[in-house]
Design a protein around this motif. Structure first.
Motif, PDB file in Angstrom:
ATOM      1  N   ARG A 279       0.825  -1.216   0.000  1.00 53.82           N
ATOM      2  CA  ARG A 279       0.000   0.000   0.000  1.00 53.82           C
ATOM      3  C   ARG A 279       0.857   1.263   0.000  1.00 53.82           C
ATOM      4  NH1 ARG A 279      -4.354  -1.048   4.658  1.00 53.82           N
ATOM      5  NH2 ARG A 279      -4.948   1.077   4.108  1.00 53.82           N
ATOM      6  N   ILE A 280       1.949   1.251   0.759  1.00 53.75           N
ATOM      7  CA  ILE A 280       2.858   2.399   0.778  1.00 53.75           C
ATOM      8  C   ILE A 280       3.472   2.578  -0.605  1.00 53.75           C
ATOM      9  CG2 ILE A 280       5.070   3.222   1.680  1.00 53.75           C
ATOM     10  CD1 ILE A 280       4.242   1.858   4.384  1.00 53.75           C
ATOM     11  N   MET A 281       3.974   1.494  -1.163  1.00 54.44           N
ATOM     12  CA  MET A 281       4.614   1.570  -2.473  1.00 54.44           C
ATOM     13  C   MET A 281       3.623   2.026  -3.547  1.00 54.44           C
ATOM     14  SD  MET A 281       7.535   1.227  -3.855  1.00 54.44           S
ATOM     15  CE  MET A 281       8.215   1.050  -5.496  1.00 54.44           C
ATOM     16  N   ALA A 282       2.399   1.562  -3.477  1.00 57.22           N
ATOM     17  CA  ALA A 282       1.387   1.973  -4.459  1.00 57.22           C
ATOM     18  C   ALA A 282       1.147   3.474  -4.397  1.00 57.22           C
ATOM     19  CB  ALA A 282       0.086   1.203  -4.227  1.00 57.22           C
TER      20      ALA A 282
ATOM     21  N   PRO B 130       7.679  14.124 -15.022  1.00 52.44           N
ATOM     22  CA  PRO B 130       7.655  14.356 -16.464  1.00 52.44           C
ATOM     23  C   PRO B 130       8.089  13.103 -17.230  1.00 52.44           C
ATOM     24  CG  PRO B 130       9.455  15.579 -15.441  1.00 52.44           C
ATOM     25  CD  PRO B 130       8.713  14.895 -14.349  1.00 52.44           C
ATOM     26  N   PRO B 131       7.842  13.068 -18.531  1.00 56.89           N
ATOM     27  CA  PRO B 131       8.255  11.903 -19.330  1.00 56.89           C
ATOM     28  C   PRO B 131       9.758  11.652 -19.222  1.00 56.89           C
ATOM     29  CG  PRO B 131       6.822  13.344 -20.612  1.00 56.89           C
ATOM     30  CD  PRO B 131       7.133  14.071 -19.326  1.00 56.89           C
ATOM     31  N   ASN B 132      10.114  10.391 -19.245  1.00 52.29           N
ATOM     32  CA  ASN B 132      11.498   9.914 -19.243  1.00 52.29           C
ATOM     33  C   ASN B 132      12.261  10.192 -17.951  1.00 52.29           C
ATOM     34  OD1 ASN B 132      11.364   8.842 -21.904  1.00 52.29           O
ATOM     35  ND2 ASN B 132      11.517  10.925 -22.678  1.00 52.29           N
ATOM     36  N   ALA B 133      11.563  10.483 -16.872  1.00 51.77           N
ATOM     37  CA  ALA B 133      12.255  10.618 -15.584  1.00 51.77           C
ATOM     38  C   ALA B 133      12.806   9.249 -15.186  1.00 51.77           C
ATOM     39  CB  ALA B 133      11.294  11.133 -14.516  1.00 51.77           C
ATOM     40  N   TYR B 134      13.897   9.263 -14.466  1.00 54.07           N
ATOM     41  CA  TYR B 134      14.553   8.037 -14.010  1.00 54.07           C
ATOM     42  C   TYR B 134      14.132   7.775 -12.575  1.00 54.07           C
ATOM     43  CZ  TYR B 134      18.350   4.686 -13.173  1.00 54.07           C
ATOM     44  OH  TYR B 134      19.082   3.563 -12.872  1.00 54.07           O
ATOM     45  N   VAL B 135      13.540   6.620 -12.323  1.00 55.64           N
ATOM     46  CA  VAL B 135      13.099   6.248 -10.978  1.00 55.64           C
ATOM     47  C   VAL B 135      13.919   5.041 -10.554  1.00 55.64           C
ATOM     48  CG1 VAL B 135      11.150   5.597  -9.519  1.00 55.64           C
ATOM     49  CG2 VAL B 135      10.773   7.055 -11.536  1.00 55.64           C
ATOM     50  N   ASN B 136      14.574   5.144  -9.411  1.00 57.58           N
ATOM     51  CA  ASN B 136      15.426   4.052  -8.959  1.00 57.58           C
ATOM     52  C   ASN B 136      15.205   3.774  -7.484  1.00 57.58           C
ATOM     53  OD1 ASN B 136      17.767   5.336  -7.257  1.00 57.58           O
ATOM     54  ND2 ASN B 136      17.477   6.693  -9.002  1.00 57.58           N
ATOM     55  N   LEU B 137      15.784   2.678  -7.027  1.00 56.86           N
ATOM     56  CA  LEU B 137      15.749   2.303  -5.621  1.00 56.86           C
ATOM     57  C   LEU B 137      16.809   1.266  -5.369  1.00 56.86           C
ATOM     58  CD1 LEU B 137      14.270  -0.726  -5.416  1.00 56.86           C
ATOM     59  CD2 LEU B 137      12.281   0.644  -5.915  1.00 56.86           C
TER      60      LEU B 137
ATOM     61  N   ASP C 234      14.001  -9.543  -2.295  1.00 53.87           N
ATOM     62  CA  ASP C 234      13.796 -10.005  -3.663  1.00 53.87           C
ATOM     63  C   ASP C 234      12.304 -10.173  -3.947  1.00 53.87           C
ATOM     64  OD1 ASP C 234      16.479 -10.185  -4.471  1.00 53.87           O
ATOM     65  OD2 ASP C 234      16.696 -12.157  -3.523  1.00 53.87           O
ATOM     66  N   GLY C 235      11.899  -9.786  -5.149  1.00 53.69           N
ATOM     67  CA  GLY C 235      10.547 -10.045  -5.605  1.00 53.69           C
ATOM     68  C   GLY C 235       9.511  -8.987  -5.293  1.00 53.69           C
ATOM     69  N   PHE C 236       9.756  -8.110  -4.335  1.00 56.72           N
ATOM     70  CA  PHE C 236       8.742  -7.113  -3.964  1.00 56.72           C
ATOM     71  C   PHE C 236       8.641  -6.002  -5.000  1.00 56.72           C
ATOM     72  CE2 PHE C 236       7.521  -3.130  -1.849  1.00 56.72           C
ATOM     73  CZ  PHE C 236       6.260  -3.490  -1.391  1.00 56.72           C
ATOM     74  N   TYR C 237       9.730  -5.352  -5.304  1.00 54.70           N
ATOM     75  CA  TYR C 237       9.695  -4.185  -6.189  1.00 54.70           C
ATOM     76  C   TYR C 237       9.469  -4.574  -7.654  1.00 54.70           C
ATOM     77  CZ  TYR C 237      11.303  -1.841  -2.016  1.00 54.70           C
ATOM     78  OH  TYR C 237      11.400  -1.356  -0.740  1.00 54.70           O
ATOM     79  N   GLU C 238       9.823  -5.772  -7.999  1.00 56.76           N
ATOM     80  CA  GLU C 238       9.592  -6.243  -9.362  1.00 56.76           C
ATOM     81  C   GLU C 238       8.108  -6.215  -9.717  1.00 56.76           C
ATOM     82  OE1 GLU C 238      13.527  -8.004  -8.045  1.00 56.76           O
ATOM     83  OE2 GLU C 238      11.597  -7.554  -7.116  1.00 56.76           O
ATOM     84  N   ARG C 239       7.250  -6.417  -8.734  1.00 59.99           N
ATOM     85  CA  ARG C 239       5.796  -6.355  -8.970  1.00 59.99           C
ATOM     86  C   ARG C 239       5.346  -4.984  -9.449  1.00 59.99           C
ATOM     87  NH1 ARG C 239       3.035  -7.745  -3.651  1.00 59.99           N
ATOM     88  NH2 ARG C 239       4.977  -7.117  -2.718  1.00 59.99           N
ATOM     89  N   PHE C 240       6.161  -3.971  -9.163  1.00 58.10           N
ATOM     90  CA  PHE C 240       5.851  -2.603  -9.571  1.00 58.10           C
ATOM     91  C   PHE C 240       6.583  -2.201 -10.855  1.00 58.10           C
ATOM     92  CE2 PHE C 240       4.888  -2.823  -5.087  1.00 58.10           C
ATOM     93  CZ  PHE C 240       3.666  -2.173  -5.014  1.00 58.10           C
ATOM     94  N   GLY C 241       7.224  -3.161 -11.501  1.00 60.14           N
ATOM     95  CA  GLY C 241       7.891  -2.900 -12.765  1.00 60.14           C
ATOM     96  C   GLY C 241       9.372  -2.575 -12.673  1.00 60.14           C
TER      97      GLY C 241
END
Length: 142
Positions: free
Chosen positions: A93-96, A107-114, A119-126
């Motif tokens: 819920r926090i991540m969503a 804006p378009p083409n912004a870079y989002v990182n973490l 393992d496996g949690f953030y992959e669900r968000f792409g």
């Protein structure tokens, strides 16, 4: 998911935790410590943040925030849920909420990182690993 006759005991709110709460959640979640001075400075420079509140006590039991320049680079940071409240979907819920903010404002083409410690949690968000195209590096101050 809670049953219809049982209200959700958690609320996700758009706010940042108090510095002491931030430090306590990081510690409880087994994350590396940060100095109180660094936390106070850093929180005030956040782009956006959310907390999970346990309604019966009003206690902040989870958090996540976005740092960056607000235009070209965004970093998901300080995702933590107190162990007593894990496995209830709070991290999702926090991540969503963090993702919704980025989708609505970046804006378009912004870079989002973490940097992930699970393992496996953030992959669900792409999110994808950067290797072999690039590698993540870090250093700590003394």
């Amino acid at each position: 998911m809670t049953a219809p006759n049982h209200p959700d005991p958690y609320a996700i709110r758009e706010q940042l935790p108090e510095p002491e709460t931030f430090a306590g959640l990081r510690d409880a979640a087994g994350m590396s410590p940060r100095s109180l001075e660094g936390i106070e400075r850093g929180l005030s420079n956040s782009i956006y943040g959310v907390v999970a509140i346990y309604r019966p006590t009003g206690e902040v039991v989870g958090m996540g925030r976005i740092v960056g320049d607000g235009g070209t680079v965004y970093q998901i940071s300080d995702m933590a849920v107190h162990p007593d409240h894990q496995r209830r979907g709070l991290g999702t819920r926090i991540m969503a909420r963090l993702e919704a903010y980025i989708d609505e404002t970046a804006p378009p083409n912004a870079y989002v990182n973490l940097l992930a410690d699970v393992d496996g949690f953030y992959e669900r968000f792409g999110y994808e690993e950067t290797r072999p195209a690039s590698k993540g590096l870090y250093r700590r101050t003394g």
